[in-house]
Design a protein around this motif. Structure first.
Motif, PDB file in Angstrom:
ATOM      1  N   MET A   1       0.831  -1.129   0.048  1.00  0.00           N
ATOM      2  CA  MET A   1      -0.049   0.064   0.130  1.00  0.00           C
ATOM      3  C   MET A   1       0.896   1.214   0.119  1.00  0.00           C
ATOM      4  O   MET A   1       0.607   2.124  -0.524  1.00  0.00           O
ATOM      5  N   TYR A   2       1.957   1.335   0.970  1.00  0.00           N
ATOM      6  CA  TYR A   2       2.717   2.553   1.031  1.00  0.00           C
ATOM      7  C   TYR A   2       4.180   1.949   0.486  1.00  0.00           C
ATOM      8  O   TYR A   2       5.035   2.914   0.434  1.00  0.00           O
ATOM      9  N   GLY A   3       4.356   1.008   0.260  1.00  0.00           N
ATOM     10  CA  GLY A   3       5.762   0.256  -0.125  1.00  0.00           C
ATOM     11  C   GLY A   3       6.442   1.021  -1.238  1.00  0.00           C
ATOM     12  O   GLY A   3       7.619   1.282  -1.289  1.00  0.00           O
ATOM     13  N   LYS A   4       5.772   1.087  -2.466  1.00  0.00           N
ATOM     14  CA  LYS A   4       6.373   1.848  -3.512  1.00  0.00           C
ATOM     15  C   LYS A   4       6.973   3.107  -3.307  1.00  0.00           C
ATOM     16  O   LYS A   4       7.949   3.433  -3.634  1.00  0.00           O
ATOM     17  N   GLU A   5       6.123   4.102  -2.626  1.00  0.00           N
ATOM     18  CA  GLU A   5       6.442   5.284  -2.265  1.00  0.00           C
ATOM     19  C   GLU A   5       7.845   5.277  -1.184  1.00  0.00           C
ATOM     20  O   GLU A   5       8.808   6.034  -1.634  1.00  0.00           O
ATOM     21  N   ILE A   6       7.611   4.246  -0.209  1.00  0.00           N
ATOM     22  CA  ILE A   6       9.023   4.284   0.622  1.00  0.00           C
ATOM     23  C   ILE A   6      10.179   3.946  -0.103  1.00  0.00           C
ATOM     24  O   ILE A   6      11.293   4.302  -0.014  1.00  0.00           O
ATOM     25  N   LYS A   7      10.009   2.793  -1.107  1.00  0.00           N
ATOM     26  CA  LYS A   7      11.353   2.439  -1.772  1.00  0.00           C
ATOM     27  C   LYS A   7      11.560   3.527  -2.577  1.00  0.00           C
ATOM     28  O   LYS A   7      12.725   3.599  -2.753  1.00  0.00           O
ATOM     29  N   GLN A   8      10.711   4.169  -3.321  1.00  0.00           N
ATOM     30  CA  GLN A   8      11.188   5.119  -4.264  1.00  0.00           C
ATOM     31  C   GLN A   8      12.159   6.137  -3.457  1.00  0.00           C
ATOM     32  O   GLN A   8      13.043   6.848  -4.032  1.00  0.00           O
ATOM     33  N   ILE A   9      11.653   6.691  -2.323  1.00  0.00           N
ATOM     34  CA  ILE A   9      12.506   7.576  -1.547  1.00  0.00           C
ATOM     35  C   ILE A   9      13.858   7.002  -1.392  1.00  0.00           C
ATOM     36  O   ILE A   9      14.807   7.727  -1.368  1.00  0.00           O
ATOM     37  N   ARG A  10      13.903   5.590  -0.857  1.00  0.00           N
ATOM     38  CA  ARG A  10      15.130   5.038  -0.460  1.00  0.00           C
ATOM     39  C   ARG A  10      16.167   5.070  -1.605  1.00  0.00           C
ATOM     40  O   ARG A  10      17.206   5.408  -1.602  1.00  0.00           O
ATOM     41  N   LYS A  11      15.460   4.570  -2.768  1.00  0.00           N
ATOM     42  CA  LYS A  11      16.244   4.660  -3.950  1.00  0.00           C
ATOM     43  C   LYS A  11      16.854   5.965  -4.317  1.00  0.00           C
ATOM     44  O   LYS A  11      17.956   5.922  -4.913  1.00  0.00           O
ATOM     45  N   SER A  12      15.829   6.983  -4.333  1.00  0.00           N
ATOM     46  CA  SER A  12      16.095   8.403  -4.721  1.00  0.00           C
ATOM     47  C   SER A  12      17.358   8.954  -3.845  1.00  0.00           C
ATOM     48  O   SER A  12      18.056   9.574  -4.370  1.00  0.00           O
TER      49      SER A  12
END
Length: 67
Positions: free
Chosen positions: A1-12
């Motif tokens: 549900m929120y994983g995509k956003e959290i992963k995107q921040i980590r990768k950025s």
């Protein structure tokens, strides 16, 4: 549900899950579970991640507040 956003921040920010785990104390397998949307992180995990990444909780979760 929120994983995509959290992963995107980590990768950025060019962090690995291992680096985040070491800095926050959240186990790497838990980070993987969160980012894969296999469950929802608890509030303590969200606060730790937001503080580590230097973002608000809203930014971490990809939420926009109506003003």
């Amino acid at each position: 549900m929120y994983g995509k956003e959290i992963k995107q921040i980590r990768k950025s920010l060019n962090f690995t899950q291992t680096q985040v785990a070491q800095a926050t104390g959240i186990p790497q397998n838990t980070l993987s579970w969160i980012e894969a949307d296999k469950g929802i992180p608890n509030i303590q995990q969200c606060v730790l991640l937001a503080n580590f990444y230097g973002v608000t909780l809203e930014e971490l979760l990809g939420l926009e507040l109506n003003k």
